[in-house]
Design an enzyme around this catalytic site. Structure first.
Site, PDB file in Angstrom:
ATOM      1  N   HIS A 140     -41.863  -9.054  24.791  1.00 28.75           N
ATOM      2  CA  HIS A 140     -41.980  -7.633  25.203  1.00 28.75           C
ATOM      3  C   HIS A 140     -41.889  -7.480  26.719  1.00 28.75           C
ATOM      4  CE1 HIS A 140     -43.676  -7.042  21.099  1.00 28.75           C
ATOM      5  NE2 HIS A 140     -44.280  -8.187  21.376  1.00 28.75           N
ATOM      6  N   SER A 261     -25.383  -3.414  50.994  1.00 26.10           N
ATOM      7  CA  SER A 261     -25.235  -1.977  50.809  1.00 26.10           C
ATOM      8  C   SER A 261     -24.584  -1.411  52.061  1.00 26.10           C
ATOM      9  CB  SER A 261     -26.613  -1.354  50.611  1.00 26.10           C
ATOM     10  OG  SER A 261     -26.595   0.001  50.988  1.00 26.10           O
ATOM     11  N   LYS A 267     -30.346  -4.871  51.614  1.00 25.90           N
ATOM     12  CA  LYS A 267     -29.992  -5.074  50.204  1.00 25.90           C
ATOM     13  C   LYS A 267     -29.150  -6.324  49.957  1.00 25.90           C
ATOM     14  CE  LYS A 267     -30.600  -2.402  47.144  1.00 25.90           C
ATOM     15  NZ  LYS A 267     -30.158  -1.038  46.901  1.00 25.90           N
ATOM     16  N   GLU A 274     -24.385  -7.689  37.384  1.00 20.18           N
ATOM     17  CA  GLU A 274     -24.295  -6.340  36.802  1.00 20.18           C
ATOM     18  C   GLU A 274     -22.963  -6.123  36.091  1.00 20.18           C
ATOM     19  OE1 GLU A 274     -26.301  -3.316  39.694  1.00 20.18           O
ATOM     20  OE2 GLU A 274     -25.675  -5.042  40.854  1.00 20.18           O
TER      21      GLU A 274
END
Ligand code: ARG
Length: 444
Positions: A140, A261, A267, A274
């Site tokens: 979970h 970024s 970043k 992704e």
């Protein structure tokens, strides 16, 4: 009509398979005395020339000539004259495209299997180096029990090995030659289908001419295998996204596999992960598109089937890319052992070990042990301490029979080490399994 009918913009990718199929067919026609040896030789030479032209970027593809088959045949006529017209004896574009597409998918399956093998090796080597690296195991997405990072990585090796098995099964089933089925009913020429099958590396010819020109389940099966594999990769990709977040900080990816970024200088975005996470969209999409296109088609060939190619190509290309990118990322990824170890000790991750100790040492029924452990966890929570940080007196305040040997089982290390059952996370198990995989994947 010309615009909807033409497929040359995408089926030009089948040129090498088309030429191989035509050369095998021409050689067989000559061996059977259906065309002369001189014509077959001229055809083979002309086809080699066309292949060289295509590979040099000099071939002029024409939409007016519809598809790769007619483009090549037309150029062959320019190069060798009338003999070109004899190539299509005893064959049709229906069996021609079926053989081209099978060869293409077969070659790609081999490429995907090689890529998967490399990715599995990357994972197994990382697992070997991290056989004893502690991390929390989750259910979970809540801390459950301590495991090792190596064990976690080897879970993916198992998944990918089944994917590889699926590709292998699909390959064995698709490796039959439809060449010689002609338009749909076979041919009256004395062709030798076994010879062309052999020449093209097929295990033998298909057995029914209608099935030969009208089935695409070989591609569906490979796309189904790709869909499952893409789902597996997307799960690992998602874990890498989570692990590399600053909240988790379990792993670090270098600049090679992250991007900055344009506005936030701090970043390090895990873009490769992704994008791999996103791939199942188009890959399952390709499976769905082909399945729906085939559904309800009457025997035998119909032009609908020209639409089998674009999305299959796209899915296979993206599958190969995702596998390669994942292998690079796995090799690049560096675990942060301190953060992982700290997390492995958090969340009362050894509560099960405490309950097991109560069962084994104090002969308590497991249900009662579960209850006693719950009360000790509540106490630790109140004191804002780990289980291993409670004093013996505090433990005894919950159950008087507890003795100091309980502390041997409360660390994350001890917990992981104790899970020696077959397939369990104990570092010794993981080291052995990782070694076995590395040897297997490197060996012949
Ligand atoms: N371009 C066609 C395809 O991809 C080749 C077969 C054409 N056959 C036909 N009977 N028109 O399906």
């Amino acid at each position: 009509m010309a615009e909807i009918n033409a497929s040359i913009d995408f089926d030009r990718r089948l040129y090498a398979q088309d030429i191989a199929g035509s050369k095998a067919h021409a050689a067989m026609l000559a061996a059977q005395g259906i065309i002369t040896r001189a014509d077959a030789a001229a055809i083979a030479k002309g086809l080699d020339e066309i292949k060289a032209e295509i590979e040099a970027g000099k071939f002029k593809f024409q939409a007016a000539l519809e598809d790769i088959h007619l483009n090549i045949e037309s150029r062959l006529k320019e190069l060798i004259g009338d003999a070109a017209g004899r190539l299509h004896t005893g064959r049709s574009r229906n069996d021609q495209v079926a053989v081209d597409f099978r060869l293409f998918v077969r070659d790609y399956v081999d490429q995907l299997s090689a890529g998967l093998k490399d990715l599995m090796l990357a994972l197994a080597e990382k697992a070997e180096a991290n056989a004893a690296t502690l991390m929390p195991g989750f259910t979970h997405l809540q801390v459950a029990q301590p495991i090792t990072f190596g064990h976690h990585l080897l879970a993916y090796v198992e998944m990918l090995s089944r994917d590889m098995g699926r590709f292998g099964d699909a390959r064995a089933r698709l490796n039959e030659s439809p060449l010689g089925a002609a338009a749909l009913a076979g041919t009256s020429y004395p062709i030798d289908r076994k010879a062309t099958a052999r020449a093209l590396g097929f295990s033998g010819p298909t057995r029914n001419s209608l099935d030969s020109v009208s089935s695409r389940d070989f591609a569906l099966e490979v796309l189904a295998g790709c869909s499952i594999c893409a789902i597996h990769l997307s799960r690992l990709a998602e874990e890498i996204v989570i692990w590399s977040s600053s909240q988790f900080a379990f792993v670090k990816l270098s600049d090679k596999f992250t991007t900055g970024s344009s506005i936030m200088p701090q970043k390090r975005n895990p873009d490769a992960a992704e994008l791999i996470r996103a791939k199942p969209g188009r890959i399952l999409g390709a499976f769905t598109a082909l399945a729906v296109m085939m559904k309800g088609l009457p025997m035998a060939y119909a032009k609908d089937m020209q639409e089998d190619k674009e999305q299959t190509f796209d899915a296979l290309d993206n599958m190969a890319l995702a596998i390669a990118a994942m292998a690079g990322m796995v090799r690049d990824m560096q675990p942060n052992r301190q953060a992982m170890r700290a997390a492995a000790s958090s969340g009362f991750s050894t509560a099960t070990d405490l309950a097991d100790w109560l069962v084994q040492k104090l002969k308590m029924p497991f249900r009662e042990a579960h209850h006693v452990t719950g009360r000790i966890v509540a106490l630790a929570e109140k004191k804002n301490a780990l289980l291993s940080e409670l004093s013996l007196e505090e433990m005894r305040s919950v159950h008087g029979a507890i003795d100091a040997s309980v502390f041997q089982v409360l660390s994350a290390e001890a917990s992981a080490k104790s899970r020696k059952s077959l397939g369990g996370t104990a570092p010794a198990n993981v080291a052995r399994e990782a070694k076995r995989w590395v040897k297997k994947l490197k060996g012949k």
